[in-house]
Design an enzyme around this catalytic site. Structure first.
Site, PDB file in Angstrom:
ATOM      1  N   GLY A 247       0.692  -1.140   0.036  1.00 53.80           N
ATOM      2  CA  GLY A 247      -0.104   0.217   0.032  1.00 53.80           C
ATOM      3  C   GLY A 247       0.672   1.064   0.381  1.00 53.80           C
TER       4      GLY A 247
ATOM      5  N   GLN B 170       3.885   9.823   1.281  1.00 51.30           N
ATOM      6  CA  GLN B 170       4.547   8.989   0.740  1.00 51.30           C
ATOM      7  C   GLN B 170       5.364   9.758  -0.194  1.00 51.30           C
ATOM      8  OE1 GLN B 170       2.300   5.406   2.216  1.00 51.30           O
ATOM      9  NE2 GLN B 170       4.178   4.556   3.118  1.00 51.30           N
TER      10      GLN B 170
ATOM     11  N   CYS C  59       5.797  -0.397   7.616  1.00 55.05           N
ATOM     12  CA  CYS C  59       5.715   0.896   6.243  1.00 55.05           C
ATOM     13  C   CYS C  59       7.041   1.616   5.370  1.00 55.05           C
ATOM     14  CB  CYS C  59       6.351   1.870   7.101  1.00 55.05           C
ATOM     15  SG  CYS C  59       4.686   2.955   6.702  1.00 55.05           S
ATOM     16  N   LEU C  60       6.653   2.048   4.384  1.00 60.16           N
ATOM     17  CA  LEU C  60       7.825   2.424   3.413  1.00 60.16           C
ATOM     18  C   LEU C  60       8.141   3.126   3.556  1.00 60.16           C
ATOM     19  CD1 LEU C  60       6.457   1.864  -0.085  1.00 60.16           C
ATOM     20  CD2 LEU C  60       7.950  -0.229   0.974  1.00 60.16           C
TER      21      LEU C  60
ATOM     22  N   HIS D 216      -4.346   1.452   7.677  1.00 60.34           N
ATOM     23  CA  HIS D 216      -2.620   1.780   8.082  1.00 60.34           C
ATOM     24  C   HIS D 216      -2.666   3.199   6.758  1.00 60.34           C
ATOM     25  CE1 HIS D 216       1.620   0.911   7.619  1.00 60.34           C
ATOM     26  NE2 HIS D 216       1.238   1.995   6.964  1.00 60.34           N
ATOM     27  N   GLU D 217      -3.530   2.726   5.319  1.00 57.78           N
ATOM     28  CA  GLU D 217      -3.037   4.070   4.331  1.00 57.78           C
ATOM     29  C   GLU D 217      -3.817   5.103   4.785  1.00 57.78           C
ATOM     30  OE1 GLU D 217      -1.202   3.223   2.954  1.00 57.78           O
ATOM     31  OE2 GLU D 217      -0.064   1.890   3.264  1.00 57.78           O
TER      32      GLU D 217
ATOM     33  N   HIS E 106      -2.080   7.421   6.575  1.00 52.55           N
ATOM     34  CA  HIS E 106      -1.695   8.078   6.404  1.00 52.55           C
ATOM     35  C   HIS E 106      -1.786   9.912   5.985  1.00 52.55           C
ATOM     36  CE1 HIS E 106       2.959   6.399   5.741  1.00 52.55           C
ATOM     37  NE2 HIS E 106       2.053   5.042   5.716  1.00 52.55           N
TER      38      HIS E 106
HETATM   39 NI    NI Z   1       2.782   3.447   5.573  1.00 52.23          NI
END
Ligand code: NI
Length: 177
Positions: free
Chosen positions: A46, A51, A94-95, A136-137, A140
Site C-alpha cells: 500500500g 508518502q 511501512c515503506l 494503515h493507508e 497516512h
Molecule cells: Ni505506511
C-alpha cells in the site's frame, strides 16, 4: 509511468493531513499509476499520497496473496463507512519506516467508500490483510503512522534501529565511493 521517490521519517509531510481531491483529472490518474508502480517496485502492499510528497487523498493498495491474482486498487477520497467490532492484531511495516515492524491492533473488517480513477463511487467490504492495509493507508492521509500505536519504549527502539541502519548504509556507500 514512473517510480517516485518514497519519503521516509522524519519528513514532516508524513505528519500532515492530505486534502480531498475535487476532480479526478488526468494528472491524478497519472499519479495513481505512478504510485502503484512505485509500490510494486518497492515490494509494498500500500502507498498513500503523503508518502510520495503529494498532500492529496489518494491511496493505492494490493494486498492479494503472493500466489493469487494481483488485486490493484486505486482510491481517491477513501472513507471508512463501517468497521467491525472484532479487532485483529498484525505485525505491520511501512515503506516510510524501512525494515521496522510492530504489532498493531485494528478492526478485523471494514467497508470503504471511495472514488475510482473513472470518477465512480465504489464500496468494498473486506477483512484480512486488505482491511489492515486500508486502515494503515487512510491513517497516512491523516498524518498518522503505525508507530504512533506502539509503546514509547518500542518506538524509541525502532527509531534507534532505523538510524543505525541508515548510518551503516551511508558508511558502506562511502567505502564504495
Ligand atoms: Ni505506511
Amino acid at each position: 509511468m514512473a517510480i517516485l521517490p518514497v519519503l521516509e521519517i522524519p519528513n514532516p509531510i508524513l505528519l500532515q493531513k492530505a486534502e480531498p481531491v475535487s476532480v479526478v483529472t488526468e494528472e491524478i490518474k497519472q499519479l495513481l499509476s505512478d504510485m502503484l508502480e512505485t509500490m510494486y517496485a518497492t515490494h509494498g502492499v500500500g502507498l498513500a499520497g503523503n508518502q510520495v510528497g503529494v498532500l492529496k487523498r489518494v491511496v493505492v493498495l494490493d494486498c492479494a496473496d503472493k500466489d493469487a491474482e494481483p488485486d490493484p486498487i486505486k482510491m481517491v477520497n477513501p472513507k471508512i463507512i463501517w468497521k467491525s467490532e472484532e479487532m485483529i492484531c498484525h505485525n505491520e511495516g511501512c515503506l516510510s519506516i524501512p525494515r521496522q515492524y510492530a504489532d498493531v491492533t485494528r478492526h478485523a473488517e471494514v467497508e470503504v467508500e471511495y472514488t475510482d480513477e473513472n470518477g465512480e463511487i465504489k464500496r468494498r467490504r473486506t477483512g484480512g490483510l486488505l482491511a489492515i492495509g486500508i486502515q494503515h493507508e487512510l491513517d497516512h492521509l491523516e498524518g498518522i503512522l503505525f508507530i504512533d500505536y506502539v509503546s514509547p519504549l518500542k518506538r524509541k527502539m525502532m527509531l534507534k534501529r532505523l538510524e543505525k541502519n541508515r548510518k551503516r548504509a551511508a558508511e558502506a556507500a562511502a567505502l564504495e565511493a
